[in-house]
Design a protein around this motif. Structure first.
Motif, PDB file in Angstrom:
ATOM      1  N   TRP A  52      10.654  -0.602  11.067  1.00 59.54           N
ATOM      2  CA  TRP A  52      10.207  -1.847  10.434  1.00 59.54           C
ATOM      3  C   TRP A  52       8.727  -1.787  10.096  1.00 59.54           C
ATOM      4  O   TRP A  52       8.287  -2.290   9.065  1.00 59.54           O
ATOM      5  N   GLU A  53       7.975  -1.162  10.990  1.00 62.35           N
ATOM      6  CA  GLU A  53       6.537  -1.058  10.750  1.00 62.35           C
ATOM      7  C   GLU A  53       6.283  -0.232   9.488  1.00 62.35           C
ATOM      8  O   GLU A  53       5.479  -0.590   8.630  1.00 62.35           O
ATOM      9  N   ALA A  54       7.022   0.879   9.352  1.00 64.44           N
ATOM     10  CA  ALA A  54       6.876   1.733   8.170  1.00 64.44           C
ATOM     11  C   ALA A  54       7.287   0.972   6.912  1.00 64.44           C
ATOM     12  O   ALA A  54       6.671   1.110   5.856  1.00 64.44           O
ATOM     13  N   MET A  55       8.336   0.162   7.047  1.00 66.01           N
ATOM     14  CA  MET A  55       8.840  -0.606   5.905  1.00 66.01           C
ATOM     15  C   MET A  55       7.777  -1.606   5.431  1.00 66.01           C
ATOM     16  O   MET A  55       7.471  -1.685   4.241  1.00 66.01           O
ATOM     17  N   VAL A  56       7.211  -2.348   6.367  1.00 62.41           N
ATOM     18  CA  VAL A  56       6.211  -3.362   6.003  1.00 62.41           C
ATOM     19  C   VAL A  56       4.991  -2.683   5.379  1.00 62.41           C
ATOM     20  O   VAL A  56       4.465  -3.133   4.349  1.00 62.41           O
ATOM     21  N   LYS A  57       4.566  -1.569   5.957  1.00 56.98           N
ATOM     22  CA  LYS A  57       3.396  -0.860   5.419  1.00 56.98           C
ATOM     23  C   LYS A  57       3.691  -0.279   4.032  1.00 56.98           C
ATOM     24  O   LYS A  57       2.813  -0.232   3.171  1.00 56.98           O
ATOM     25  N   ARG A  58       4.943   0.167   3.838  1.00 55.55           N
ATOM     26  CA  ARG A  58       5.312   0.704   2.530  1.00 55.55           C
ATOM     27  C   ARG A  58       5.253  -0.410   1.475  1.00 55.55           C
ATOM     28  O   ARG A  58       4.786  -0.200   0.356  1.00 55.55           O
ATOM     29  N   MET A  59       5.732  -1.603   1.847  1.00 53.60           N
ATOM     30  CA  MET A  59       5.705  -2.723   0.903  1.00 53.60           C
ATOM     31  C   MET A  59       4.270  -3.047   0.522  1.00 53.60           C
ATOM     32  O   MET A  59       3.960  -3.338  -0.632  1.00 53.60           O
ATOM     33  N   LYS A  60       3.389  -2.979   1.500  1.00 50.41           N
ATOM     34  CA  LYS A  60       1.981  -3.301   1.246  1.00 50.41           C
ATOM     35  C   LYS A  60       1.303  -2.191   0.438  1.00 50.41           C
ATOM     36  O   LYS A  60       0.677  -2.444  -0.592  1.00 50.41           O
ATOM     37  N   ASN A  61       1.458  -0.950   0.886  1.00 52.64           N
ATOM     38  CA  ASN A  61       0.703   0.149   0.270  1.00 52.64           C
ATOM     39  C   ASN A  61       1.284   0.637  -1.045  1.00 52.64           C
ATOM     40  O   ASN A  61       0.538   1.015  -1.941  1.00 52.64           O
ATOM     41  N   VAL A  62       2.614   0.649  -1.153  1.00 52.33           N
ATOM     42  CA  VAL A  62       3.250   1.184  -2.361  1.00 52.33           C
ATOM     43  C   VAL A  62       3.454   0.094  -3.407  1.00 52.33           C
ATOM     44  O   VAL A  62       3.202   0.300  -4.585  1.00 52.33           O
ATOM     45  N   PHE A  63       3.899  -1.088  -2.966  1.00 56.62           N
ATOM     46  CA  PHE A  63       4.234  -2.131  -3.938  1.00 56.62           C
ATOM     47  C   PHE A  63       3.184  -3.238  -4.003  1.00 56.62           C
ATOM     48  O   PHE A  63       3.369  -4.234  -4.689  1.00 56.62           O
ATOM     49  N   ASN A  64       2.103  -3.070  -3.262  1.00 55.61           N
ATOM     50  CA  ASN A  64       1.028  -4.068  -3.262  1.00 55.61           C
ATOM     51  C   ASN A  64       1.466  -5.444  -2.794  1.00 55.61           C
ATOM     52  O   ASN A  64       0.977  -6.459  -3.302  1.00 55.61           O
ATOM     53  N   ALA A  65       2.377  -5.495  -1.858  1.00 61.41           N
ATOM     54  CA  ALA A  65       2.772  -6.788  -1.300  1.00 61.41           C
ATOM     55  C   ALA A  65       1.537  -7.447  -0.687  1.00 61.41           C
ATOM     56  O   ALA A  65       0.761  -6.791   0.000  1.00 61.41           O
ATOM     57  N   PRO A  66       1.329  -8.743  -0.964  1.00 60.78           N
ATOM     58  CA  PRO A  66       0.132  -9.440  -0.476  1.00 60.78           C
ATOM     59  C   PRO A  66       0.231  -9.771   1.014  1.00 60.78           C
ATOM     60  O   PRO A  66       0.397 -10.914   1.403  1.00 60.78           O
ATOM     61  N   ILE A  67       0.154  -8.737   1.837  1.00 59.06           N
ATOM     62  CA  ILE A  67       0.283  -8.907   3.287  1.00 59.06           C
ATOM     63  C   ILE A  67      -1.060  -8.623   3.945  1.00 59.06           C
ATOM     64  O   ILE A  67      -1.657  -7.579   3.701  1.00 59.06           O
ATOM     65  N   GLN A  68      -1.527  -9.562   4.775  1.00 58.30           N
ATOM     66  CA  GLN A  68      -2.770  -9.368   5.514  1.00 58.30           C
ATOM     67  C   GLN A  68      -2.534  -8.327   6.602  1.00 58.30           C
ATOM     68  O   GLN A  68      -1.540  -8.407   7.316  1.00 58.30           O
ATOM     69  N   GLU A  69      -3.473  -7.399   6.712  1.00 51.72           N
ATOM     70  CA  GLU A  69      -3.385  -6.363   7.744  1.00 51.72           C
ATOM     71  C   GLU A  69      -3.149  -7.004   9.124  1.00 51.72           C
ATOM     72  O   GLU A  69      -2.316  -6.532   9.901  1.00 51.72           O
TER      73      GLU A  69
END
Ligand code: HEC
Length: 112
Positions: free
Chosen positions: A75-92
């Motif tokens: 799940w951690e990899a999934m959330v980071k992928r959404m943020k880093n690859v797709f630019n999901a607006p997720i606060q670190e």
């Protein structure tokens, strides 16, 4: 949303540069996404509200149908992928709560 994303990516890849006029024509068409019927499971967990951002680009279906055996690193990899690859607006700083909510609601740490 799923089919639409795939179709758009595919036509861009397949048509390439030679078909620019065709592509421009296709882009002017409007598309009505089907109503979402899958929602995140409401919870008092602090990660629940923060995870709402995950349904901005696609249905919560993507999350709900992940394997129930999925562990925290998945799940951690999934959330980071959404943020880093797709630019999901997720606060670190929100990532730990989001991952905790996801693994305890849909992953291998959920109550049975
Ligand atoms: C900026 C847009 C965007 C946001 C916000 C977003 N995603 Fe995604 N997500 C995508 C795209 C694009 C795909 C890939 C779609 C495809 O392959 O058809 C995807 C796919 C997925 C999948 C399917 C499995 C996979 O590996 O492709 C899951 C699960 C997922 N996202 C979870 C999340 C979670 C959890 C969040 C919030 C932390 C989130 N998404 C936020 C764009 C986004």
């Amino acid at each position: 949303m799923h089919a639409f994303l795939r179709t758009t990516l595919l036509s861009a890849a397949v048509l390439g540069t030679g078909a620019a006029p065709l592509l421009a024509q296709a882009v002017t068409k409007t598309y009505q996404a089907p109503a979402d019927t899958v929602f995140l499971q409401p919870s008092a967990h602090p990660g629940f509200a923060k995870t709402a951002v995950c349904a901005a680009c696609h249905s919560a279906e993507y999350i709900v149908y992940q394997p129930p055996t999925a562990a925290r690193p998945y799940w951690e990899a999934m959330v980071k992928r959404m943020k880093n690859v797709f630019n999901a607006p997720i606060q670190e700083s929100d990532i730990p709560d989001i991952v905790d909510y996801l693994v305890k609601t849909y992953g291998n740490e959920r109550p049975r």
